[in-house]
Design a protein around this motif. Structure first.
Motif, PDB file in Angstrom:
ATOM      1  N   LEU A  41       0.810  -1.225   0.000  1.00  0.00           N
ATOM      2  CA  LEU A  41       0.000   0.000   0.000  1.00  0.00           C
ATOM      3  C   LEU A  41       0.845   1.277   0.000  1.00  0.00           C
ATOM      4  O   LEU A  41       0.392   2.336   0.398  1.00  0.00           O
ATOM      5  N   ARG A  44      -1.429   3.165  -3.523  1.00  0.00           N
ATOM      6  CA  ARG A  44      -2.743   2.552  -3.296  1.00  0.00           C
ATOM      7  C   ARG A  44      -3.797   3.453  -3.926  1.00  0.00           C
ATOM      8  O   ARG A  44      -3.514   4.561  -4.354  1.00  0.00           O
ATOM      9  N   GLY A  45      -5.043   2.922  -3.941  1.00  0.00           N
ATOM     10  CA  GLY A  45      -6.104   3.615  -4.662  1.00  0.00           C
ATOM     11  C   GLY A  45      -6.186   2.987  -6.047  1.00  0.00           C
ATOM     12  O   GLY A  45      -5.150   2.790  -6.709  1.00  0.00           O
ATOM     13  N   PRO A  47      -7.082   3.619  -9.315  1.00  0.00           N
ATOM     14  CA  PRO A  47      -6.423   4.081 -10.548  1.00  0.00           C
ATOM     15  C   PRO A  47      -4.901   4.165 -10.415  1.00  0.00           C
ATOM     16  O   PRO A  47      -4.171   3.869 -11.380  1.00  0.00           O
ATOM     17  N   ILE A  49      -2.991   2.214  -8.603  1.00  0.00           N
ATOM     18  CA  ILE A  49      -2.475   0.842  -8.682  1.00  0.00           C
ATOM     19  C   ILE A  49      -2.380   0.410 -10.159  1.00  0.00           C
ATOM     20  O   ILE A  49      -1.406  -0.202 -10.587  1.00  0.00           O
ATOM     21  N   ALA A 158      -9.960   9.018  -1.919  1.00  0.00           N
ATOM     22  CA  ALA A 158     -10.182   8.937  -3.362  1.00  0.00           C
ATOM     23  C   ALA A 158      -9.709  10.249  -3.975  1.00  0.00           C
ATOM     24  O   ALA A 158     -10.390  10.879  -4.769  1.00  0.00           O
ATOM     25  N   THR A 168     -10.764  11.088  -7.726  1.00  0.00           N
ATOM     26  CA  THR A 168     -12.130  10.820  -8.198  1.00  0.00           C
ATOM     27  C   THR A 168     -13.099  11.590  -7.297  1.00  0.00           C
ATOM     28  O   THR A 168     -13.477  12.709  -7.618  1.00  0.00           O
ATOM     29  N   GLN A 195      -6.665   5.653   5.961  1.00  0.00           N
ATOM     30  CA  GLN A 195      -6.479   6.442   4.740  1.00  0.00           C
ATOM     31  C   GLN A 195      -7.207   7.791   4.826  1.00  0.00           C
ATOM     32  O   GLN A 195      -6.769   8.777   4.242  1.00  0.00           O
ATOM     33  N   ASP A 236     -13.518   0.763  -6.123  1.00  0.00           N
ATOM     34  CA  ASP A 236     -12.452  -0.155  -6.570  1.00  0.00           C
ATOM     35  C   ASP A 236     -12.918  -1.098  -7.667  1.00  0.00           C
ATOM     36  O   ASP A 236     -12.112  -1.598  -8.448  1.00  0.00           O
ATOM     37  N   ASN A 246     -15.847  -0.820  -2.481  1.00  0.00           N
ATOM     38  CA  ASN A 246     -14.954   0.265  -2.067  1.00  0.00           C
ATOM     39  C   ASN A 246     -14.429  -0.080  -0.672  1.00  0.00           C
ATOM     40  O   ASN A 246     -14.795  -1.121  -0.096  1.00  0.00           O
TER      41      ASN A 246
HETATM   42  O1  MRU Z   1      -6.795  -0.175   0.157  1.00  0.00           O
HETATM   43  P1  MRU Z   1      -6.760   1.094  -0.641  1.00  0.00           P
HETATM   44  O2  MRU Z   1      -6.243   2.261   0.136  1.00  0.00           O
HETATM   45  O3  MRU Z   1      -6.069   0.906  -1.965  1.00  0.00           O
HETATM   46  O4  MRU Z   1      -8.295   1.380  -0.959  1.00  0.00           O
HETATM   47  C1  MRU Z   1      -8.616   2.509  -1.733  1.00  0.00           C
HETATM   48  C2  MRU Z   1     -10.053   2.767  -1.828  1.00  0.00           C
HETATM   49  O5  MRU Z   1     -10.866   2.004  -1.378  1.00  0.00           O
HETATM   50  C3  MRU Z   1     -10.463   4.000  -2.569  1.00  0.00           C
HETATM   51  O6  MRU Z   1     -11.647   4.508  -2.043  1.00  0.00           O
HETATM   52  C4  MRU Z   1     -10.704   3.619  -4.033  1.00  0.00           C
HETATM   53  O7  MRU Z   1      -9.605   2.987  -4.574  1.00  0.00           O
HETATM   54  C5  MRU Z   1     -11.070   4.784  -4.838  1.00  0.00           C
HETATM   55  S1  MRU Z   1      -9.630   5.577  -5.446  1.00  0.00           S
HETATM   56  C6  MRU Z   1      -9.898   6.852  -6.396  1.00  0.00           C
END
Ligand code: MRU
Length: 347
Positions: A41, A44-45, A47, A49, A158, A168, A195, A236, A246
């Motif tokens: 992480l 992370r997020g 898009p 990733i 996000a 987003t 987060q 997600d 999500n």
């Molecule tokens: O585990 P994470 O921190 O990668 O989870 C991220 C989320 O759940 C975000 O809300 C999601 O990826 C939206 S990102 C624009």
């Protein structure tokens, strides 16, 4: 501040596990380091990733130029396969890898390995640029939902950190703020990895947007006291029927919003839709290690050996979602129909 930057030879990632205390960057010179960053992480997020995985494939391909083309292809597929194992829920990871492999497959039969690498690099750069462009469009569409000064609640992060740029849900909030239609943002801290507290509160403060941090279990009380008029989150993975995966806790927020008559919006690019699955029941939910729950800031907060359930995501049923904001516009129920039309636009 960029979560991801490509500079010809390597990928730079902002280490999100250290925020907000330390602003440190990781230089990834091989695909294995990117894979590790996704798993940990550090990036992370959904898009972000996806974009990171695309550049990881470029780094992997660069190590293969001395091979014959069939060997190159075989190793590239192995790298793609390993990258797919890093995190299971965010479909942007698989979307980006599939798109990279499709570009590779379209190369003429006599292409040499150096040209293949250059083409893959261009494809990864296009994925990153596209993310920024679609987030800009989504922000404009989403901001149109806010026509008067509104206090909003968001969950997880996000924002720009979770994407290549803009974000987003936070992209929408920033645009609506510029237009004078956001009074403040309540950020859920987002247990267990915080987060919301570490990233969303930090990002909003960097942008000068008023933010109030609450623990996840305060959201209902904030709604009950009319302190928020809308909820907006990212996603997600979104199924064909509009069910949305999500960050864990999103489902509870959606139930609370419904009970209090508060609109619940999801902002997600088309790359977050999984056009192969019919409902949220088909979305794989990542389970992470117990220590994320049993310890906080390195301190043990639970008895040794306690049984732990740690799903990183949940699925919000479409019936709780007021609208889904995409780069193509705003989708509303019936989502099956709206998402079938989106499929056509993405072709
Ligand atoms: O585990 P994470 O921190 O990668 O989870 C991220 C989320 O759940 C975000 O809300 C999601 O990826 C939206 S990102 C624009």
């Amino acid at each position: 501040m960029r979560s991801i930057a490509w500079s010809n030879n390597y990928l730079t990632l902002l280490n999100q596990t250290l925020l907000p205390n330390r602003l440190e960057y990781i230089e990834c010179h091989d695909w294995q380091r990117v894979a590790e960053a996704i798993r940990r992480l550090e990036v992370r997020g959904a898009p972000a990733i996806g974009a990171a995985a695309a550049f990881a494939l470029v780094l992997g391909a660069r190590e293969l130029t001395a091979l014959t083309m069939p060997e190159f292809k075989e190793k590239l597929m192995q790298t793609a396969c390993a990258l797919r194992q890093t995190r299971p829920t965010a479909v942007n990871l698989f979307w980006a890898i599939d798109r990279m492999l499709a570009v590779f497959d379209q190369l003429p039969g006599n292409t040499d390995t150096i040209t293949a690498v250059t083409t893959l690099e261009q494809a990864a750069i296009a994925i990153a640029e596209q993310d920024e462009a679609v987030n800009g469009k989504m922000a404009v569409h989403g901001a149109s939902l806010f026509t008067k000064p509104t206090a909003v609640l968001t969950h997880c992060n996000a924002g720009a950190l979770a994407t290549v740029a803009i974000g987003t849900a936070l992209g929408v909030i920033c645009k609506a703020w510029e237009q004078g239609n956001i009074t403040k943002v309540f950020a859920d801290e987002t247990r267990p990895l915080l987060q919301g507290a570490r990233l969303t509160a930090w990002e909003l403060m960097q942008n000068g947007i008023p933010v109030t941090l609450i623990t996840d279990n305060m959201a209902g009380w904030v709604m009950k006291n009319n302190m928020v008029q809308a909820v907006i989150v990212g996603a997600d993975r979104i199924a064909l029927n509009g069910d949305v995966a999500n960050k864990i806790g999103t489902y509870s927020v959606a139930v609370l919003a419904k009970e209090h008559g508060i609109p619940f919006y999801v902002a997600a690019p088309s790359s977050t839709f999984d056009f192969t699955i019919h409902s949220g029941a088909d979305i794989p939910i990542e389970e992470r290690c117990a220590t994320e729950i049993t310890s906080l800031g390195g301190n043990c907060v639970a008895p040794q050996g306690v049984d732990v359930f740690n799903p990183a995501f949940d699925v919000t049923p479409n019936s709780l979602i007021t609208a889904i904001i995409t780069e193509y516009g705003i989708l509303r129920a019936p989502y099956n129909q709206a998402i079938s039309q989106l499929v056509q636009k993405c072709k």
